[in-house]
Scaffold this motif. Structure first.
Motif, mmCIF file in Angstrom:
data_model
loop_
_atom_site.group_PDB
_atom_site.id
_atom_site.type_symbol
_atom_site.label_atom_id
_atom_site.label_comp_id
_atom_site.label_asym_id
_atom_site.label_seq_id
_atom_site.Cartn_x
_atom_site.Cartn_y
_atom_site.Cartn_z
ATOM 1 N N ALA A 314 -3.806 33.000 -24.096
ATOM 2 C CA ALA A 314 -4.260 34.421 -24.360
ATOM 3 C C ALA A 314 -5.765 34.694 -23.828
ATOM 4 O O ALA A 314 -5.829 35.927 -23.298
ATOM 5 C CB ALA A 314 -3.845 34.648 -25.634
ATOM 6 N N ILE A 315 -6.564 33.746 -24.127
ATOM 7 C CA ILE A 315 -8.000 34.057 -23.645
ATOM 8 C C ILE A 315 -7.919 33.956 -21.954
ATOM 9 O O ILE A 315 -8.809 34.959 -21.440
ATOM 10 C CB ILE A 315 -8.772 32.717 -24.219
ATOM 11 N N ALA A 316 -7.278 33.185 -21.422
ATOM 12 C CA ALA A 316 -7.291 33.202 -19.944
ATOM 13 C C ALA A 316 -6.751 34.398 -19.341
ATOM 14 O O ALA A 316 -7.344 35.109 -18.542
ATOM 15 C CB ALA A 316 -6.396 32.033 -19.563
ATOM 16 N N LYS A 317 -5.558 34.994 -20.031
ATOM 17 C CA LYS A 317 -4.994 36.327 -19.738
ATOM 18 C C LYS A 317 -5.864 37.308 -19.824
ATOM 19 O O LYS A 317 -6.157 38.298 -18.934
ATOM 20 C CB LYS A 317 -3.612 36.320 -20.386
ATOM 21 N N GLY A 318 -6.584 37.426 -20.974
ATOM 22 C CA GLY A 318 -7.577 38.846 -21.292
ATOM 23 C C GLY A 318 -8.845 38.666 -20.277
ATOM 24 O O GLY A 318 -9.249 39.596 -19.712
ATOM 25 N N ASN A 319 -9.127 37.445 -19.951
ATOM 26 C CA ASN A 319 -10.512 37.303 -19.010
ATOM 27 C C ASN A 319 -10.001 37.604 -17.628
ATOM 28 O O ASN A 319 -10.811 38.144 -16.777
ATOM 29 C CB ASN A 319 -10.812 35.838 -19.380
ATOM 30 N N ARG A 320 -8.747 37.361 -17.293
ATOM 31 C CA ARG A 320 -8.064 37.527 -16.099
ATOM 32 C C ARG A 320 -8.317 39.117 -15.678
ATOM 33 O O ARG A 320 -8.776 39.730 -14.606
ATOM 34 C CB ARG A 320 -6.673 37.159 -15.730
ATOM 35 N N LYS A 321 -7.932 39.969 -16.720
ATOM 36 C CA LYS A 321 -7.872 41.515 -16.645
ATOM 37 C C LYS A 321 -9.384 41.816 -16.719
ATOM 38 O O LYS A 321 -9.750 42.702 -15.610
ATOM 39 C CB LYS A 321 -7.212 42.202 -17.972
ATOM 40 N N VAL A 322 -10.253 41.242 -17.312
ATOM 41 C CA VAL A 322 -11.683 41.697 -17.324
ATOM 42 C C VAL A 322 -12.360 41.554 -15.860
ATOM 43 O O VAL A 322 -12.922 42.504 -15.168
ATOM 44 C CB VAL A 322 -12.621 41.096 -18.248
ATOM 45 N N LEU A 323 -11.936 40.236 -15.111
ATOM 46 C CA LEU A 323 -12.441 39.794 -13.945
ATOM 47 C C LEU A 323 -11.877 40.538 -12.810
ATOM 48 O O LEU A 323 -12.650 41.050 -12.017
ATOM 49 C CB LEU A 323 -12.101 38.552 -13.591
ATOM 50 N N SER A 324 -10.644 41.006 -12.842
ATOM 51 C CA SER A 324 -9.873 41.829 -11.918
ATOM 52 C C SER A 324 -10.722 43.320 -12.028
ATOM 53 O O SER A 324 -10.766 43.985 -10.884
ATOM 54 C CB SER A 324 -8.463 42.011 -12.377
ATOM 55 N N ALA A 325 -11.106 43.742 -12.977
ATOM 56 C CA ALA A 325 -11.740 45.072 -13.048
ATOM 57 C C ALA A 325 -13.082 45.003 -12.271
ATOM 58 O O ALA A 325 -13.392 45.855 -11.388
ATOM 59 C CB ALA A 325 -11.978 45.430 -14.209
ATOM 60 N N ARG A 326 -13.904 43.869 -12.446
ATOM 61 C CA ARG A 326 -15.114 43.607 -11.734
ATOM 62 C C ARG A 326 -14.784 43.472 -10.161
ATOM 63 O O ARG A 326 -15.618 43.718 -9.477
ATOM 64 C CB ARG A 326 -15.806 42.317 -12.375
ATOM 65 N N LEU A 327 -13.889 42.439 -9.912
ATOM 66 C CA LEU A 327 -13.557 42.478 -8.328
ATOM 67 C C LEU A 327 -12.967 43.609 -7.746
ATOM 68 O O LEU A 327 -13.419 43.819 -6.806
ATOM 69 C CB LEU A 327 -12.672 41.269 -8.399
ATOM 70 N N ASP A 328 -12.420 44.172 -8.629
ATOM 71 C CA ASP A 328 -11.953 45.733 -7.650
ATOM 72 C C ASP A 328 -13.370 46.647 -7.362
ATOM 73 O O ASP A 328 -13.166 47.307 -6.515
ATOM 74 C CB ASP A 328 -11.226 46.438 -9.019
ATOM 75 N N ASP A 329 -14.273 46.575 -8.527
ATOM 76 C CA ASP A 329 -15.485 47.286 -8.056
ATOM 77 C C ASP A 329 -16.167 46.646 -6.734
ATOM 78 O O ASP A 329 -16.678 47.460 -5.893
ATOM 79 C CB ASP A 329 -16.575 47.022 -9.188
ATOM 80 N N GLY A 330 -16.074 45.401 -6.922
ATOM 81 C CA GLY A 330 -16.808 44.549 -5.867
ATOM 82 C C GLY A 330 -15.883 44.818 -4.387
ATOM 83 O O GLY A 330 -16.630 45.063 -3.183
ATOM 84 N N ARG A 331 -14.618 45.012 -4.534
ATOM 85 C CA ARG A 331 -13.829 45.334 -3.403
ATOM 86 C C ARG A 331 -14.299 46.802 -2.742
ATOM 87 O O ARG A 331 -14.076 46.997 -1.819
ATOM 88 C CB ARG A 331 -12.333 45.155 -3.626
#
Length: 715
Positions: A314-331
């Motif tokens: 669950a921790i890995a899944k939650g952090n994936r969502k947070v990282l995706s939001a950050r990388l979407d900004d980067g993209r």
């Protein structure tokens, strides 16, 4: 002998402050106890996200009694002086003082005061509140017990508990409403406690066991590193090493548990630096690579502060969502910046101030471009490419990506240049012109990058010298020392042959004899005065600054600073040649011939200095060979003529070892002149002979100084 255990427990301490605070607390406790006459046999400290801990072993239960002597005035001194002495010494009458005598000073009063020792418990009770109230944090807040107090106590975050136990019992005291005790807290989830402890052993057992706290920073670091690598290896991947991030994460987790997570592989189309910075800066994740391709893998390692019952899914899944939001900004930034392009970004640099007196960054780019073109042939670079790279090298400063991630300046500019089809040399120069940014950073090696990097740093240095804003003491807000050391390293490590004085002159000429106009981008146009220092003032001072940086660089490689001074004194400003001279000089002086010739030189120089002072004139006339009547002076004259010609020929060929060898032939004639069986009396009775011999010594001094100024050499 007894043990002292002190823990200051608070809300989360910023990771970057923990290690220093741990060291500062231990130092403060040791200093305070030492001043009270107490020295432990051993000491150690620990720190973590919520606590600073000190453990001292082998403390006496009481400080020793001491006698303090205070010397007073002479016997028979004025009453006022004696009264002041008695007050300061705490004596009621002069009869309570001793009278001592000194053969030179006569009789005088001495007060002897006996200071009784104190219980260590009382010393600690007084000391710890002082340390807590005066403890320095880079940032702090007003706090108190449970963070709800009107007390004036300041701490980095609200201070919640003070555990202080000496010899198995609580040391009672209060700090602005917070009372000391023997209780500590463990992990918020796995074992909060509180735990009552009376010794350091109980403290460590309780926290590392039921409390689920790893107290030792080194142990946490080792666990994070080993387990992060292990979870990667289990998946056939490899952890990307990041010592800075590792050190930070050590201060974020009390019970660290590395977990491997996954991210959308589509994000791998972004530059790897963007992905790593998004992970590192915002989320404190470690990047992961595929060892087969050496490229980033669609994974990351997060260090949790909890042992999850599901193994961290669950921790890995939650952090994936947070990282995706950050990388979407980067993209989003990446795509926007690519559409704009560096060419369109560059004009916006005129809206950013570089320095009031030096104009905007756009003005700086114009100067750097001109200087890079001038430097290009000296470093075997294409002048057009060097100028092109210089005009684009700062453009990414106005990009959305650099606004979000300032660390990407230059790096992301290279990618944008590649996307726009710029030549590889131009793109690489945009990335590398900031280098080296520290002693461990590599220098640029491509000729175009060398030209732009040198031009950028020299423009900054000449500009600040021209407005008379140089580093003072430890203050160097514009990193001018680093810029100068960067110039030194680029030149020496690439063996670039150029004369610094000539380049400084060229850089100085790029500053216009007019005022800069700064456009703030909102329609306002500011005129900025430009009070430039003339080149004749800038040049010698800036060359001396480079000499200091060269000394630092060569000293780190084991060379002597006085040899650098000896070579610089000749007016040489080709750094490659300076280093060759210094190396040859160092090797020569390590020989017996070199050491003895140096001694002979100094002997001659001392004689000349004394006689020149006496006669108030220099002995720099021509030597009359007809007046050289003694064998010793005739041999020295002949040797000087031969060695001087040989040394000059070798120096013109840049063969400094041969030049030193030519000088070595002087060693025998110099020794014979001063100390041999045919030694010569310099200060002869005949004034004509005396002057001729002094001119001969001056001739010898000048011959030796063709390779270095030996007067600057120690020994």
């Amino acid at each position: 002998m007894a043990e002292l255990l002190l823990e200051l427990f608070s809300e989360e301490i910023p990771a970057r402050m923990q290690a220093k605070a741990e060291a500062d607390l231990l130092a403060a406790v040791l200093k305070g106890l030492s001043e009270a006459g107490l020295e432990p046999s051993a000491s150690r400290s620990m720190s973590g996200p919520r606590r600073l801990t000190v453990v001292l072993d082998g403390l006496a239960s009481r400080s020793a009694d001491v006698e303090e002597e205070r010397k007073g005035p002479k016997v028979g001194a004025p009453e006022q002086a004696i009264a002041g002495f008695l007050r300061g010494a705490g004596l009621d009458s002069v009869d309570q003082a001793e009278v001592r005598s000194d053969p030179k000073k006569g009789e005088f009063y001495v007060a002897i005061r006996k200071i009784e020792g104190r219980n260590t418990r009382d010393i600690v009770a007084d000391l710890v509140p002082q340390i807590v109230r005066n403890f320095h944090w880079p940032k702090s807040m007003r706090t108190g017990p449970n963070a709800v107090s009107n007390a004036e106590l300041r701490w980095v975050r609200p201070l919640q508990r003070i555990l202080c136990v000496f010899d198995g019992a609580v040391v009672p005291f209060e700090v602005d409403g917070l009372t000391s005790g023997n209780e500590t807290e463990g992990h918020r989830v796995h074992g909060r406690g509180p735990f009552s402890v009376n010794t350091a052993a109980e403290y460590e057992t309780a926290l590392s066991g039921n409390g689920h706290i790893m107290l030792n920073r080194d142990a946490r670091r080792a666990k994070i590193e080993a387990e992060a690598k292990a979870v990667c290896e289990a998946a056939g991947l490899e952890l990307v090493e990041d010592r800075g991030l590792l050190e930070e994460v050590v201060g974020l987790a009390e019970w660290p548990v590395p977990i491997l997570g996954e991210m959308d592989p589509a994000f791998l189309s972004l530059p790897p630096e963007v992905i790593q910075l998004s992970m590192r800066t915002h989320q404190k994740y470690f990047a992961v690579r595929d060892p087969k391709t050496e490229n980033l893998a669609p994974n990351f390692v997060v260090v949790a502060n909890i042992d999850a019952t599901d193994g961290g899914v669950a921790i890995a899944k939650g952090n994936r969502k947070v990282l995706s939001a950050r990388l979407d900004d980067g993209r989003f930034f990446w795509e926007n910046d690519k559409r704009t392009g560096l060419e369109a970004m560059a004009p916006k640099l005129s809206t950013i101030k570089f320095k009031d007196e030096l104009g905007s960054i756009g003005d700086k780019v114009e100067r750097v471009a001109a200087l890079a073109r001038e430097l290009a042939p000296k470093v075997s670079a294409d002048a057009d490419l060097a100028e092109r790279a210089a005009r684009l090298c700062k453009a990414d400063l106005v990009s959305e990506m650099v606004y979000e991630f300032p660390e990407l300046q230059g790096v992301i500019g290279r990618y944008y240049a590649q996307e726009a089809g710029e030549p590889t040399a131009v793109a690489d120069a945009i990335r590398d012109h900031y280098k080296p940014q520290g002693p461990s950073d590599a220098v640029p090696t491509d000729p175009v990058a060398i030209a732009v990097a040198l031009a950028d740093k020299l423009d900054t240095l000449v500009g600040f010298w021209a407005i008379d804003e140089k580093p003072t003491g430890s203050k160097d807000p514009f990193a001018l020392r680093r810029a100068a050391l960067g110039v030194v390293r680029i030149i020496l490590e690439n063996r670039v042959r150029l004369e610094l004085g000539e380049i400084i002159n060229g850089a100085h000429q790029e500053f216009p004899d007019r005022d800069y106009h700064y456009d703030d981008g909102a329609g306002e146009d500011y005129e900025t005065p430009l009070p430039l220092q003339p080149l004749k003032k800038v040049l010698p001072d800036l060359l001396a600054f480079f000499a200091d940086r060269l000394k630092q660089y060569l000293r780190d490689q084991g060379q002597r600073h006085d040899l650098i001074d000896a070579v610089f004194a000749l007016g040489e400003d080709d750094l490659v040649l300076i280093v060759k001279r210094v190396e040859a000089l160092a090797a020569f002086l390590d020989t017996e011939d070199g050491a003895n010739l140096l001694a002979g030189y100094k002997r001659a120089a001392n004689i000349l200095r004394a006689e020149e002072k006496k006669d108030k004139r220099a002995f720099d006339g021509a030597v009359s060979s007809e007046s050289l009547s003694e064998a010793g002076e005739q041999a020295l004259y002949a040797a000087i003529q031969t060695s001087t010609e040989a040394a000059k020929t070798a120096i013109e060929a840049e063969d400094f070892e041969a030049a030193m060898s030519a000088l070595a032939t002087l060693r025998g004639p110099v020794d014979a002149f001063f100390d041999g069986p045919d030694s010569v009396m310099v200060n002869a009775d005949d004034p004509t002979i005396r002057e001729n011999r002094l001119n001969l010594l001056n001739m010898m001094r000048g011959s030796i100084q063709t390779v270095a100024d030996f007067s600057k050499i120690s020994g």
